[in-house]
Motif scaffolding. Structure first.
Motif, mmCIF file in Angstrom:
data_model
loop_
_atom_site.group_PDB
_atom_site.id
_atom_site.type_symbol
_atom_site.label_atom_id
_atom_site.label_comp_id
_atom_site.label_asym_id
_atom_site.label_seq_id
_atom_site.Cartn_x
_atom_site.Cartn_y
_atom_site.Cartn_z
ATOM 1 N N GLN A 73 0.814 -1.212 0.000
ATOM 2 C CA GLN A 73 0.000 0.000 0.000
ATOM 3 C C GLN A 73 0.853 1.270 0.000
ATOM 4 O O GLN A 73 0.322 2.386 0.074
ATOM 5 C CB GLN A 73 -0.934 0.010 1.213
ATOM 6 C CG GLN A 73 -2.080 -0.994 1.137
ATOM 7 C CD GLN A 73 -1.605 -2.424 1.271
ATOM 8 O OE1 GLN A 73 -0.818 -2.748 2.155
ATOM 9 N NE2 GLN A 73 -2.083 -3.287 0.386
ATOM 10 N N GLY A 74 2.163 1.103 -0.057
ATOM 11 C CA GLY A 74 3.042 2.268 -0.086
ATOM 12 C C GLY A 74 3.266 2.886 1.277
ATOM 13 O O GLY A 74 3.603 4.076 1.371
ATOM 14 N N GLN A 75 3.149 2.091 2.345
ATOM 15 C CA GLN A 75 3.341 2.598 3.701
ATOM 16 C C GLN A 75 4.618 2.039 4.316
ATOM 17 O O GLN A 75 4.933 0.846 4.154
ATOM 18 C CB GLN A 75 2.163 2.214 4.587
ATOM 19 C CG GLN A 75 0.830 2.801 4.158
ATOM 20 C CD GLN A 75 -0.298 2.294 5.025
ATOM 21 O OE1 GLN A 75 -0.420 1.093 5.285
ATOM 22 N NE2 GLN A 75 -1.130 3.206 5.495
ATOM 23 N N ILE A 76 5.331 2.890 5.034
ATOM 24 C CA ILE A 76 6.475 2.420 5.816
ATOM 25 C C ILE A 76 5.946 1.676 7.031
ATOM 26 O O ILE A 76 5.146 2.215 7.801
ATOM 27 C CB ILE A 76 7.352 3.601 6.278
ATOM 28 C CG1 ILE A 76 7.962 4.321 5.078
ATOM 29 C CG2 ILE A 76 8.462 3.108 7.210
ATOM 30 C CD1 ILE A 76 8.722 5.574 5.453
ATOM 31 N N VAL A 77 6.372 0.426 7.202
ATOM 32 C CA VAL A 77 5.860 -0.378 8.308
ATOM 33 C C VAL A 77 6.955 -0.834 9.274
ATOM 34 O O VAL A 77 6.653 -1.281 10.375
ATOM 35 C CB VAL A 77 5.100 -1.612 7.780
ATOM 36 C CG1 VAL A 77 3.802 -1.182 7.092
ATOM 37 C CG2 VAL A 77 5.957 -2.437 6.821
ATOM 38 N N ARG A 78 8.221 -0.747 8.871
ATOM 39 C CA ARG A 78 9.331 -1.090 9.755
ATOM 40 C C ARG A 78 10.535 -0.225 9.395
ATOM 41 O O ARG A 78 10.760 0.117 8.238
ATOM 42 C CB ARG A 78 9.748 -2.560 9.630
ATOM 43 C CG ARG A 78 8.848 -3.552 10.367
ATOM 44 C CD ARG A 78 8.948 -3.381 11.877
ATOM 45 N NE ARG A 78 8.251 -4.427 12.588
ATOM 46 C CZ ARG A 78 6.938 -4.450 12.792
ATOM 47 N NH1 ARG A 78 6.185 -3.465 12.304
ATOM 48 N NH2 ARG A 78 6.377 -5.425 13.479
ATOM 49 N N ARG B 128 3.982 -11.511 2.851
ATOM 50 C CA ARG B 128 2.672 -12.082 3.228
ATOM 51 C C ARG B 128 1.631 -11.028 3.496
ATOM 52 O O ARG B 128 0.428 -11.284 3.479
ATOM 53 C CB ARG B 128 2.821 -12.975 4.478
ATOM 54 C CG ARG B 128 3.548 -14.276 4.263
ATOM 55 C CD ARG B 128 3.347 -15.206 5.456
ATOM 56 N NE ARG B 128 3.723 -14.575 6.711
ATOM 57 C CZ ARG B 128 4.920 -14.705 7.285
ATOM 58 N NH1 ARG B 128 5.865 -15.420 6.680
ATOM 59 N NH2 ARG B 128 5.182 -14.117 8.421
ATOM 60 N N GLY B 129 2.064 -9.818 3.821
ATOM 61 C CA GLY B 129 1.117 -8.755 4.139
ATOM 62 C C GLY B 129 0.830 -8.650 5.623
ATOM 63 O O GLY B 129 -0.198 -8.081 6.011
ATOM 64 N N ASP B 130 1.734 -9.181 6.454
ATOM 65 C CA ASP B 130 1.525 -9.142 7.908
ATOM 66 C C ASP B 130 1.558 -7.713 8.452
ATOM 67 O O ASP B 130 1.074 -7.454 9.550
ATOM 68 C CB ASP B 130 2.587 -9.967 8.641
ATOM 69 C CG ASP B 130 2.459 -11.454 8.351
ATOM 70 O OD1 ASP B 130 1.502 -11.840 7.662
ATOM 71 O OD2 ASP B 130 3.332 -12.221 8.804
ATOM 72 N N TYR B 131 2.146 -6.801 7.723
ATOM 73 C CA TYR B 131 2.291 -5.436 8.196
ATOM 74 C C TYR B 131 1.276 -4.496 7.558
ATOM 75 O O TYR B 131 1.499 -3.286 7.440
ATOM 76 C CB TYR B 131 3.706 -4.922 7.898
ATOM 77 C CG TYR B 131 4.809 -5.742 8.510
ATOM 78 C CD1 TYR B 131 4.743 -6.168 9.831
ATOM 79 C CD2 TYR B 131 5.923 -6.079 7.762
ATOM 80 C CE1 TYR B 131 5.759 -6.923 10.376
ATOM 81 C CE2 TYR B 131 6.951 -6.826 8.313
ATOM 82 C CZ TYR B 131 6.863 -7.252 9.615
ATOM 83 O OH TYR B 131 7.873 -7.991 10.161
ATOM 84 N N GLU B 132 0.155 -5.036 7.109
ATOM 85 C CA GLU B 132 -0.851 -4.193 6.462
ATOM 86 C C GLU B 132 -1.418 -3.208 7.481
ATOM 87 O O GLU B 132 -1.904 -2.178 7.138
ATOM 88 C CB GLU B 132 -1.978 -5.052 5.870
ATOM 89 C CG GLU B 132 -1.465 -6.110 4.898
ATOM 90 C CD GLU B 132 -0.756 -5.537 3.690
ATOM 91 O OE1 GLU B 132 -1.058 -4.378 3.327
ATOM 92 O OE2 GLU B 132 0.077 -6.213 3.086
#
Length: 210
Positions: free
Chosen positions: A181-186, A206-210
């Motif tokens: 989604q274009g988001q910084i997650v880590r 996997r998308g665990d950081y959605e």
């Protein structure tokens, strides 16, 4: 006037011979001159070292810290790549991305360069993309770094520092994981062991950081 009489004082305004320095004053004078010369030499050396590294504003991150953050939109950027093309982050929307900030003068960056290339090769069959961003580095030194470690994923220079500023970079190496989604997650501060990085990338894919 008789020979016994003292000589008349010199006329007003005539030049006077300089008074000789006492040994103590002479020593103080030369110590002062020597101190100034030494200070200038040290300043010159420091300037040469800073010019060689071009890195005085950034810390070197030598220990791994996995920084969970509240997901936020990754600042868009267009990165001129060393192969003569350019890469725009917004065009990668829908793909997981790792953005790695590094520099050729950074010892931890050198220590993990081969590991990053190895991990990248193991994920090339997926839609994950690695993007390397060289910061506060000279082009020749950055190119030599990429050649030395046979880096194959896209890399370019943050020539004006804007990308580093937008990402709040505090040092090198630092990595940012960006979801589909274009988001910084880590945010990963410091060098990352291959096994740790693989676990994080698997979760990202996997998308665990959605």
């Amino acid at each position: 006037m008789s020979a016994a009489d003292p000589s008349p004082p010199p006329a007003a305004g005539s030049a006077q011979p300089p008074a000789a320095l006492t040994p103590r004053a002479s020593l103080a004078f030369w110590l002062t001159v020597g101190g100034v010369v030494l200070l200038l030499a040290l300043l010159g050396y420091a300037m040469i070292r800073a010019s060689d590294r071009e890195a005085t504003n950034f810390a070197v991150q030598s220990a791994l810290r996995n920084v969970p953050i509240t997901a936020r939109p990754a600042p868009d950027f267009t990165l001129p790549l060393f192969d003569g093309t350019s890469l725009r982050l917004a065009n990668l929307r829908g793909r997981p991305v790792l953005v790695d900030f590094w520099a050729s003068w950074c010892v931890p960056c050198r220590e993990e360069a081969a590991t990053l290339e190895q991990v990248w090769q193991s994920y090339r069959a997926t839609d994950l993309l690695f993007v390397g961003v060289s910061v506060q580095d000279r082009e020749a030194a950055a190119r030599a770094f990429l050649d030395e470690f046979a880096i194959t994923y896209p890399n370019g220079r943050d020539t004006d520092g804007k990308i580093s500023i937008d990402y709040g970079l505090m040092g090198v190496p630092e990595k940012f994981l960006i979801n589909r989604q274009g988001q910084i997650v880590r945010k990963l501060v410091g060098p990352v062991p291959a096994a740790v990085l693989a676990d994080l990338l698997d979760a990202l894919i996997r998308g665990d950081y959605e």
